[in-house]
Design a protein around this motif. Structure first.
Motif, mmCIF file in Angstrom:
data_model
loop_
_atom_site.group_PDB
_atom_site.id
_atom_site.type_symbol
_atom_site.label_atom_id
_atom_site.label_comp_id
_atom_site.label_asym_id
_atom_site.label_seq_id
_atom_site.Cartn_x
_atom_site.Cartn_y
_atom_site.Cartn_z
ATOM 1 N N MET A 195 -8.072 -1.146 -11.675
ATOM 2 C CA MET A 195 -7.695 0.123 -11.063
ATOM 3 C C MET A 195 -8.887 1.058 -10.944
ATOM 4 S SD MET A 195 -5.029 1.128 -9.581
ATOM 5 C CE MET A 195 -4.474 2.620 -8.774
ATOM 6 N N ARG A 252 -3.493 -6.683 -8.981
ATOM 7 C CA ARG A 252 -4.810 -6.066 -8.765
ATOM 8 C C ARG A 252 -5.927 -6.937 -9.334
ATOM 9 N NH1 ARG A 252 -1.968 -1.043 -9.926
ATOM 10 N NH2 ARG A 252 -2.620 -1.146 -12.112
ATOM 11 N N PRO A 300 -4.402 -0.359 -3.555
ATOM 12 C CA PRO A 300 -4.344 -0.801 -4.952
ATOM 13 C C PRO A 300 -3.178 -0.233 -5.748
ATOM 14 C CG PRO A 300 -6.616 -0.343 -4.344
ATOM 15 C CD PRO A 300 -5.760 0.086 -3.175
ATOM 16 N N HIS A 301 -2.827 1.047 -5.517
ATOM 17 C CA HIS A 301 -1.758 1.653 -6.317
ATOM 18 C C HIS A 301 -0.392 1.063 -6.003
ATOM 19 C CE1 HIS A 301 -1.312 4.093 -2.612
ATOM 20 N NE2 HIS A 301 -0.048 4.189 -2.996
ATOM 21 N N LEU A 329 -11.358 -0.919 -8.061
ATOM 22 C CA LEU A 329 -10.922 -0.916 -6.664
ATOM 23 C C LEU A 329 -10.898 0.519 -6.137
ATOM 24 C CD1 LEU A 329 -7.996 -3.482 -6.953
ATOM 25 C CD2 LEU A 329 -10.209 -3.870 -5.855
ATOM 26 N N VAL A 368 -6.540 -3.294 0.311
ATOM 27 C CA VAL A 368 -7.055 -4.486 -0.367
ATOM 28 C C VAL A 368 -7.825 -5.354 0.621
ATOM 29 C CG1 VAL A 368 -6.264 -6.705 -1.281
ATOM 30 C CG2 VAL A 368 -5.372 -4.569 -2.244
#
Length: 350
Positions: A121, A181, A173-174, A124, A130
């Motif tokens: 986290m 991830r 990413p979230h 990225l 992504v």
């Protein structure tokens, strides 16, 4: 070490069956210090190791022992200042990694060498999808169109077994779980088929089930590509499962190193023995787990002699005053202790 973990170590016959390979990476006497540290005290001190193509070296030790600093220096990611490489060399296929310019390091990084970090986290970029982040490395190092880079990114998501990869390519990413991830980080690292992968505690932030899946995934991809790997971990169960060779670090120094079978079957440094004694068994517990008293000393309190002296049950006056050399005890198995082999010199107190 418990019997279940020992059972997973690779057999001596497997290791001896193949001829010894020329190292892909060789690190000789690497020393790193931070600005403001006391004179002569290095956070990484005369560290040497090597890893051959297709093999796995595990760097083991507590937090603060210098494992990640070593890895970052090899990738050209160590911030200077405050960190400075003050000695040694690192050779990748005979080329000195530490002597590369910033441009040459950038050409190498993410292409022939790659790294997976502890916490995806923070690694990225939350502002990009992504797919864009995987494609960035492909476009940087390969002469391909954006459409071809996108197809390669999609292929990598499939290889790391992310479900619905076409959809995930457009995700941020979230929007993904921690395990997903980390799979993205692996896809990014392996997109350009590196020869050397450094994995820095790649499963630390994940639950046990996902940890096992990620380690299995990395091993499978390594077997498919034949890349060499340096795995930084404190999990001796993982070490027993994946390592060919092990280097145990303490307070910036390698205190024991050798083939995984030698380290697990006959540990010869008190720190290594302490680490193994603290691993829980799968069977019925017989008493309390062993502990290593104290903590890794900060630079300003580093002992003059053996750095493990304040925590060692066998230490004496010589240990406090004279730093021991890394002595070979059997072919490839070395320990930094005045009294190794311990069963001979300290058998009465061991």
């Amino acid at each position: 070490m418990n019997d279940a973990a020992l059972h997973t170590t690779r057999t001596g016959a497997e290791s001896r069956g193949a001829p010894e390979q020329e190292p892909l990476l060789r690190v000789d006497g690497l020393s790193i210090r931070f600005d403001g540290a006391p004179p002569g005290v290095n956070v990484v001190d005369e560290v040497s190791f090597s890893v051959a193509k297709g093999k796995t070296l595990c760097l083991v030790g507590e937090s603060g022992c210098g494992k990640s600093v070593t890895a970052l220096s090899l990738m050209g990611l160590l911030p200077t200042p405050p960190a400075r490489i003050v000695g040694g060399a690192a050779y990748f296929r005979g080329r000195d990694l530490l002597g590369l310019s910033e441009r040459e390091q950038a050409d190498m990084r993410g292409n022939r060498t790659a790294m997976i970090f502890q916490e995806p986290m923070t690694s990225l970029n939350p502002a990009f999808t992504v797919g864009d982040q995987i494609m960035e490395g492909i476009l940087r190092h390969r002469k391909v169109s954006r459409a071809e880079a996108k197809e390669r990114a999609l292929e990598m998501l499939r290889r790391v077994r992310i479900p619905a990869p076409e959809k995930r390519l457009r995700a941020y990413p979230h929007e993904m779980s921690g395990g997903m991830r980390q799979r993205v980080m692996i896809a990014m690292a392996l997109a350009n088929e590196p020869e050397l992968l450094i994995a820095d505690e790649p499963t630390t932030a994940l639950d046990v089930t996902i940890q096992a899946q990620i380690i299995s995934l990395i091993r499978r991809l390594q077997e498919e590509s034949g890349m060499a790997m340096i795995l930084i971990t404190h999990d001796l169960g993982v070490v027993a499962e994946v390592a060919d060779d092990v280097a145990v670090m303490y307070a910036g120094k390698i205190v024991e190193a050798g083939p995984v079978e030698a380290i697990f079957d006959d540990p010869q440094h008190p720190y290594t023995i302490g680490l193994m004694g603290s691993v829980p068994s799968l069977g019925r517990r017989q008493g309390r787990l062993a502990t290593i008293r104290g903590t890794v000393p900060p630079a300003e309190l580093m002992p003059k002699g053996c750095r493990f002296t304040p925590r060692c049950p066998f230490a004496d006056a010589r240990c406090a005053l004279e730093p021991p050399p890394l002595t070979e005890l059997s072919p490839g198995h070395r320990a930094r202790c005045w009294y190794a082999p311990l069963e001979i010199h300290r058998g009465d107190t061991a």
